[in-house]
Design a protein around this motif. Structure first.
Motif, PDB file in Angstrom:
ATOM      1  N   LYS A  91      38.398   0.883  48.359  1.00 52.14           N
ATOM      2  CA  LYS A  91      39.089   1.600  49.416  1.00 52.14           C
ATOM      3  C   LYS A  91      39.695   2.838  49.270  1.00 52.14           C
ATOM      4  O   LYS A  91      40.699   3.122  49.973  1.00 52.14           O
ATOM      5  CB  LYS A  91      39.764   0.408  50.178  1.00 52.14           C
ATOM      6  CG  LYS A  91      39.418  -0.897  50.273  1.00 52.14           C
ATOM      7  CD  LYS A  91      38.198  -1.031  51.239  1.00 52.14           C
ATOM      8  CE  LYS A  91      37.543  -2.462  51.143  1.00 52.14           C
ATOM      9  NZ  LYS A  91      36.421  -2.629  51.923  1.00 52.14           N
ATOM     10  N   ILE A  92      39.257   3.397  48.455  1.00 50.65           N
ATOM     11  CA  ILE A  92      39.871   4.894  48.253  1.00 50.65           C
ATOM     12  C   ILE A  92      38.973   5.965  48.964  1.00 50.65           C
ATOM     13  O   ILE A  92      37.721   6.058  48.684  1.00 50.65           O
ATOM     14  CB  ILE A  92      39.574   5.177  46.709  1.00 50.65           C
ATOM     15  CG1 ILE A  92      40.486   4.348  45.878  1.00 50.65           C
ATOM     16  CG2 ILE A  92      40.149   6.579  46.393  1.00 50.65           C
ATOM     17  CD1 ILE A  92      40.386   4.479  44.330  1.00 50.65           C
ATOM     18  N   LYS A  93      39.683   6.543  49.756  1.00 48.25           N
ATOM     19  CA  LYS A  93      38.935   7.818  50.590  1.00 48.25           C
ATOM     20  C   LYS A  93      39.129   8.991  50.218  1.00 48.25           C
ATOM     21  O   LYS A  93      38.586   9.983  50.836  1.00 48.25           O
ATOM     22  CB  LYS A  93      39.625   7.491  52.175  1.00 48.25           C
ATOM     23  CG  LYS A  93      39.492   6.229  52.697  1.00 48.25           C
ATOM     24  CD  LYS A  93      39.877   6.042  54.241  1.00 48.25           C
ATOM     25  CE  LYS A  93      39.782   4.818  54.652  1.00 48.25           C
ATOM     26  NZ  LYS A  93      40.424   4.730  56.249  1.00 48.25           N
ATOM     27  N   ASP A  94      39.912   9.406  49.129  1.00 50.27           N
ATOM     28  CA  ASP A  94      40.059  10.580  48.441  1.00 50.27           C
ATOM     29  C   ASP A  94      38.840  11.453  48.300  1.00 50.27           C
ATOM     30  O   ASP A  94      37.827  10.855  47.702  1.00 50.27           O
ATOM     31  CB  ASP A  94      41.094  10.565  47.379  1.00 50.27           C
ATOM     32  CG  ASP A  94      42.377   9.984  47.626  1.00 50.27           C
ATOM     33  OD1 ASP A  94      42.806  10.021  49.036  1.00 50.27           O
ATOM     34  OD2 ASP A  94      43.329   9.762  46.930  1.00 50.27           O
ATOM     35  N   ARG A  95      38.560  12.613  48.612  1.00 50.60           N
ATOM     36  CA  ARG A  95      37.560  13.346  47.890  1.00 50.60           C
ATOM     37  C   ARG A  95      37.737  13.765  46.652  1.00 50.60           C
ATOM     38  O   ARG A  95      38.780  13.986  45.923  1.00 50.60           O
ATOM     39  CB  ARG A  95      37.398  14.759  48.778  1.00 50.60           C
ATOM     40  CG  ARG A  95      37.387  14.522  50.220  1.00 50.60           C
ATOM     41  CD  ARG A  95      35.996  14.378  50.686  1.00 50.60           C
ATOM     42  NE  ARG A  95      35.889  14.492  52.021  1.00 50.60           N
ATOM     43  CZ  ARG A  95      35.653  15.354  53.026  1.00 50.60           C
ATOM     44  NH1 ARG A  95      35.651  16.574  52.287  1.00 50.60           N
ATOM     45  NH2 ARG A  95      35.574  15.095  54.349  1.00 50.60           N
ATOM     46  N   ALA A 101      35.129  10.518  40.487  1.00 51.40           N
ATOM     47  CA  ALA A 101      34.753   9.197  40.923  1.00 51.40           C
ATOM     48  C   ALA A 101      34.372   8.287  39.798  1.00 51.40           C
ATOM     49  O   ALA A 101      34.771   7.213  39.996  1.00 51.40           O
ATOM     50  CB  ALA A 101      33.532   9.477  42.020  1.00 51.40           C
ATOM     51  N   TYR A 102      33.784   8.841  38.971  1.00 50.89           N
ATOM     52  CA  TYR A 102      33.237   7.967  37.856  1.00 50.89           C
ATOM     53  C   TYR A 102      34.357   7.524  37.208  1.00 50.89           C
ATOM     54  O   TYR A 102      34.717   6.154  36.855  1.00 50.89           O
ATOM     55  CB  TYR A 102      32.339   8.476  37.130  1.00 50.89           C
ATOM     56  CG  TYR A 102      32.126   7.924  35.536  1.00 50.89           C
ATOM     57  CD1 TYR A 102      31.002   6.645  35.783  1.00 50.89           C
ATOM     58  CD2 TYR A 102      32.681   8.177  34.305  1.00 50.89           C
ATOM     59  CE1 TYR A 102      30.865   5.938  34.472  1.00 50.89           C
ATOM     60  CE2 TYR A 102      32.322   7.466  33.190  1.00 50.89           C
ATOM     61  CZ  TYR A 102      31.533   6.364  33.421  1.00 50.89           C
ATOM     62  OH  TYR A 102      31.386   5.591  32.223  1.00 50.89           O
ATOM     63  N   ASN A 103      35.434   8.151  36.705  1.00 48.35           N
ATOM     64  CA  ASN A 103      36.456   7.658  35.911  1.00 48.35           C
ATOM     65  C   ASN A 103      37.530   6.939  36.695  1.00 48.35           C
ATOM     66  O   ASN A 103      37.896   6.004  36.218  1.00 48.35           O
ATOM     67  CB  ASN A 103      37.308   9.089  35.745  1.00 48.35           C
ATOM     68  CG  ASN A 103      36.564   9.949  34.418  1.00 48.35           C
ATOM     69  OD1 ASN A 103      35.933   9.446  33.774  1.00 48.35           O
ATOM     70  ND2 ASN A 103      37.048  11.244  34.362  1.00 48.35           N
ATOM     71  N   THR A 104      37.509   7.005  38.061  1.00 45.05           N
ATOM     72  CA  THR A 104      38.653   6.232  38.738  1.00 45.05           C
ATOM     73  C   THR A 104      37.747   4.850  38.945  1.00 45.05           C
ATOM     74  O   THR A 104      38.472   3.868  38.602  1.00 45.05           O
ATOM     75  CB  THR A 104      38.674   6.887  40.273  1.00 45.05           C
ATOM     76  OG1 THR A 104      39.087   8.001  40.232  1.00 45.05           O
ATOM     77  CG2 THR A 104      39.444   6.105  41.222  1.00 45.05           C
ATOM     78  N   ASN A 227      27.484  20.595  53.870  1.00 40.95           N
ATOM     79  CA  ASN A 227      28.318  21.792  53.389  1.00 40.95           C
ATOM     80  C   ASN A 227      29.871  21.618  53.383  1.00 40.95           C
ATOM     81  O   ASN A 227      30.509  22.404  52.806  1.00 40.95           O
ATOM     82  CB  ASN A 227      27.904  23.032  54.441  1.00 40.95           C
ATOM     83  CG  ASN A 227      28.114  22.657  55.850  1.00 40.95           C
ATOM     84  OD1 ASN A 227      27.651  21.625  56.405  1.00 40.95           O
ATOM     85  ND2 ASN A 227      29.183  23.268  56.330  1.00 40.95           N
ATOM     86  N   LYS A 228      30.258  20.486  54.083  1.00 34.60           N
ATOM     87  CA  LYS A 228      31.766  20.246  53.714  1.00 34.60           C
ATOM     88  C   LYS A 228      32.093  19.112  52.696  1.00 34.60           C
ATOM     89  O   LYS A 228      32.988  18.740  52.470  1.00 34.60           O
ATOM     90  CB  LYS A 228      32.134  19.699  55.210  1.00 34.60           C
ATOM     91  CG  LYS A 228      32.259  20.898  56.187  1.00 34.60           C
ATOM     92  CD  LYS A 228      33.048  20.549  57.478  1.00 34.60           C
ATOM     93  CE  LYS A 228      33.228  21.407  58.534  1.00 34.60           C
ATOM     94  NZ  LYS A 228      33.841  21.295  59.555  1.00 34.60           N
ATOM     95  N   GLY A 229      30.990  18.704  52.009  1.00 33.78           N
ATOM     96  CA  GLY A 229      31.044  17.785  51.217  1.00 33.78           C
ATOM     97  C   GLY A 229      31.688  16.387  51.574  1.00 33.78           C
ATOM     98  O   GLY A 229      32.455  15.674  50.851  1.00 33.78           O
ATOM     99  N   PHE A 230      31.143  15.926  52.643  1.00 37.57           N
ATOM    100  CA  PHE A 230      31.710  14.774  53.279  1.00 37.57           C
ATOM    101  C   PHE A 230      31.303  13.457  52.385  1.00 37.57           C
ATOM    102  O   PHE A 230      32.029  12.524  52.236  1.00 37.57           O
ATOM    103  CB  PHE A 230      31.137  14.607  54.767  1.00 37.57           C
ATOM    104  CG  PHE A 230      31.328  13.332  55.403  1.00 37.57           C
ATOM    105  CD1 PHE A 230      33.021  12.833  55.593  1.00 37.57           C
ATOM    106  CD2 PHE A 230      30.505  12.420  55.469  1.00 37.57           C
ATOM    107  CE1 PHE A 230      33.167  11.590  56.342  1.00 37.57           C
ATOM    108  CE2 PHE A 230      30.866  10.963  55.962  1.00 37.57           C
ATOM    109  CZ  PHE A 230      32.133  10.619  56.461  1.00 37.57           C
TER     110      PHE A 230
END
Length: 295
Positions: A91-95, A101-104, A227-230
């Motif tokens: 449930k992590i929404k941070d970019r 992402a892998y380390n998290t 282009n916004k990295g969503f």
């Protein structure tokens, strides 16, 4: 409601069956129910069997059922996506970057007894595609340009998976990020595998696709740049129960070696052999392992 009840019963039965086989086999390999996951499960089963393991393959599961089965010890290992664990399970929404992402997820899932081994270079993230021959989108190459086109009055229908509209990285936050709004009648929810033919056959104008799907090139689609990295990174990674790895420490080297041979080009080619060329999952998986000198 009937479909939902049937799905719940099927999932329960599958977990029960998995539990039984987990007692009989050295290793239980899991997998989800679409081409890429079926390929990775088959590849892993064949590779481990060649290494002398007694392997039981349990694929065709949904994400949440598979995750629960692994946490409960009914599945020893399967290939998961960083974005799925990050957004859906934790449930992590941070970019985040791919490495972040892998380390998290490695840290958070490690606290639950799951070990993320080395990530592959295949990133099967979500993407939006249009037909290359659609004159309305000839000059559209990014999602922002698509949003501008729709907001200027060009209405377009959108084929999506059933789960995308309710995902935390799904339709609603996507529309907010890009400042675009699809009308309810323009959204066509369907099985993920059907969106490709729907776009190809002009039944819809836009399709939610997976970046490593072999049908993108075969069907002459154009993938629009996020282009916004969503969309988060969806690197595919072997995930093994800590308890399983402690009993079988050599698994790390075996699976890390396989992971290092997988990238977007490889997955797109293998997926295409199944979905476009209509070869069997098992034969494509075996062919790749032999090509790599692993069988």
């Amino acid at each position: 409601m009937i479909k939902k009840a049937f799905g719940t019963l099927a999932a329960t039965a599958l977990l029960a069956t998995t539990a039984t086989f987990a007692q009989a086999a050295d290793l239980v390999v899991g997998g989800k129910g679409y081409t890429e996951q079926l390929l990775m499960a088959s590849m892993t089963e064949q590779l481990l069997a060649a290494k002398g393991y007694d392997v039981d393959k349990r694929d065709g599961m949904g994400s949440s059922v598979l995750r629960k089965a692994q946490l409960n010890g009914q599945i020893d290992l399967y290939w998961e996506y960083t974005g799925t664990s990050l957004r859906s399970f934790n449930k992590i929404k941070d970019r985040m970057s791919a490495e972040e992402a892998y380390n998290t997820v490695k840290k958070l899932d490690g606290e639950q007894g799951l070990v993320w081994l080395n990530p592959s270079k295949a990133n099967n993230t979500y993407a939006l595609a249009v037909r290359k021959d659609d004159t309305r989108t000839t000059n559209v190459s990014t999602l922002s340009e698509l949003a501008d086109l729709i907001n200027s009055g060009t209405r377009m229908s959108f084929a999506t998976s059933i789960e995308f509209p309710v995902r935390p990285d799904g339709l609603k936050p996507f529309q907010k990020e890009y400042g675009v709004k699809f009308k309810r009648r323009e959204i066509r929810k369907m099985d993920p595998g059907l969106v490709y033919n729907a776009l190809k056959e002009n039944e819809v104008d836009i399709a939610l696709v997976f970046a490593t799907d072999g049908r993108i090139g075969a069907f002459n689609f154009k993938v629009l740049d996020d282009n916004k990295g969503f969309f988060p990174d969806y690197s595919i990674v072997p995930v093994v129960r800590q308890a399983t790895l402690e009993k079988n420490p050599e698994l790390a080297d075996i699976l890390n070696d396989l992971s290092g041979r997988i990238d977007n080009e490889v997955m797109t080619r293998l997926n295409g052999q199944v979905d476009v060329d209509k070869k069997s999952i098992e034969s494509v998986a075996e062919g790749f392992l032999k090509e790599q000198g692993l069988l």
